[in-house]
Design an enzyme around this catalytic site. Structure first.
Site, mmCIF file in Angstrom:
data_model
loop_
_atom_site.group_PDB
_atom_site.id
_atom_site.type_symbol
_atom_site.label_atom_id
_atom_site.label_comp_id
_atom_site.label_asym_id
_atom_site.label_seq_id
_atom_site.Cartn_x
_atom_site.Cartn_y
_atom_site.Cartn_z
ATOM 1 N N GLU A 45 0.826 -1.213 0.000
ATOM 2 C CA GLU A 45 0.000 0.000 0.000
ATOM 3 C C GLU A 45 0.854 1.255 0.000
ATOM 4 O O GLU A 45 0.506 2.257 -0.646
ATOM 5 C CB GLU A 45 -0.942 -0.007 1.212
ATOM 6 C CG GLU A 45 -2.099 -0.974 1.093
ATOM 7 C CD GLU A 45 -1.720 -2.422 1.363
ATOM 8 O OE1 GLU A 45 -2.519 -3.327 1.031
ATOM 9 O OE2 GLU A 45 -0.609 -2.653 1.901
ATOM 10 N N HIS A 82 -11.184 -6.123 8.288
ATOM 11 C CA HIS A 82 -11.950 -5.906 7.061
ATOM 12 C C HIS A 82 -13.264 -5.179 7.336
ATOM 13 O O HIS A 82 -14.223 -5.331 6.595
ATOM 14 C CB HIS A 82 -12.228 -7.232 6.351
ATOM 15 C CG HIS A 82 -11.001 -7.932 5.874
ATOM 16 N ND1 HIS A 82 -10.245 -8.720 6.702
ATOM 17 C CD2 HIS A 82 -10.385 -7.944 4.665
ATOM 18 C CE1 HIS A 82 -9.220 -9.203 6.024
ATOM 19 N NE2 HIS A 82 -9.279 -8.746 4.783
#
Length: 285
Positions: A56, A126
């Site tokens: 990321e 998540h």
């Protein structure tokens, strides 16, 4: 369209409109985990729609470099929960690039997409809603849509905006939210809240998935309590539309804010504090 199809449509329009636009991230080349980029690589080629390594920080750094060079990068973080390794790049580089260079350089054509929020499973890695972290940062715009029509128009506005934007997509709505959406190119204004239901007794404010929860609240409050609610979708978290909410609360006298993020330091606290100050100022002046 459902929400993920409207995202695909917005990206399709952007790639068609702007030859410098690129879409990239983990697995986006074959459509991504949530299928938001299906068919785009086949249509525009692997040099404009492509997979990245599982990094990321690398995705954000590469996106900033592309934007500084004059391109229009649209980067995807596969889940908002994993945007944190890129936090330094986004907050200390993207957000501050224009200011620290005395407006000589900027990475304003940068957009970062990230699925966010709870889905009933997925647990702690998540299900997060991290918008409040980024709302602390001058130089960024933070946007969260409630449905397909808003998603396409607001994402297009982010891609066209001359400032770096973070676009959080409530993943539970990808398939459950369905609306009529124009197939052509269009945008909706950023930093402008939308009054969805007019009322007189209390103002309800939310964004993303919570707007749908609050729609049910409006209905139940009217049926069971005869309470007339005004419902507002904030849409843009930063810079947010204080005037629309203050005007509504000045009328109703009450404010309820709903969000999925943690209570402590959540963006709802910023709204509550700002509106109280605004109403006190209005009362005195």
């Amino acid at each position: 369209m459902n929400l993920f199809e409207s995202i695909t449509s917005a990206l399709d329009c952007a790639l068609k409109r702007d030859p410098s636009a690129c879409v990239f991230g983990e697995d986006v080349g074959f459509g991504g985990v949530f299928r938001c980029t299906v068919g785009l690589q086949e249509k525009y080629g692997a040099d404009r729609v492509f997979n990245t390594p599982l990094s990321e920080q690398g995705i954000a750094g590469f996106a900033i470099g592309l934007a500084v060079a004059g391109a229009t990068p649209i980067a995807e973080m596969q889940f908002a929960d994993y945007i944190f390794p890129a936090f330094d790049q986004i907050v200390n580089e993207a957000a501050k690039f224009r200011y620290r260079s005395g407006n000589l350089f900027d990475c304003g054509k940068l957009t970062i997409r990230a699925p966010c929020g709870a889905v009933g499973h997925g647990a702690l890695y998540h299900s997060q809603s991290p918008e409040a972290y980024f709302a602390h940062t001058p130089g960024l715009k933070v946007v969260i849509p409630r449905g397909p029509f808003n998603a396409k128009g607001l994402l297009t506005a982010c891609i066209n905006d001359p400032n770096p934007c973070i676009f959080f997509e409530p993943k539970i709505l990808y398939r459950s939210a369905i609306e009529e959406v124009p197939v052509g190119d269009y945008s909706l204004p950023l930093s402008q809240a939308e009054v969805l239901v007019e009322g007189s007794d209390i103002t309800l404010v939310g964004w993303g998935t919570q707007v749908h929860v609050l729609r049910e609240v409006v209905k139940l409050a009217q049926e069971k309590l005869k309470v007339n609610c005004e419902l507002i979708d904030l849409r843009t978290i930063l810079p947010w539309d204080e005037e629309t909410i203050a005007k509504s609360v000045a009328k109703t006298g009450r404010l309820l804010i709903a969000h999925e993020a943690p209570l402590t330091g959540g963006f709802g606290a910023e709204i509550a504090a700002s509106i109280q100050v605004s109403l006190i100022t209005r009362a005195y002046y």
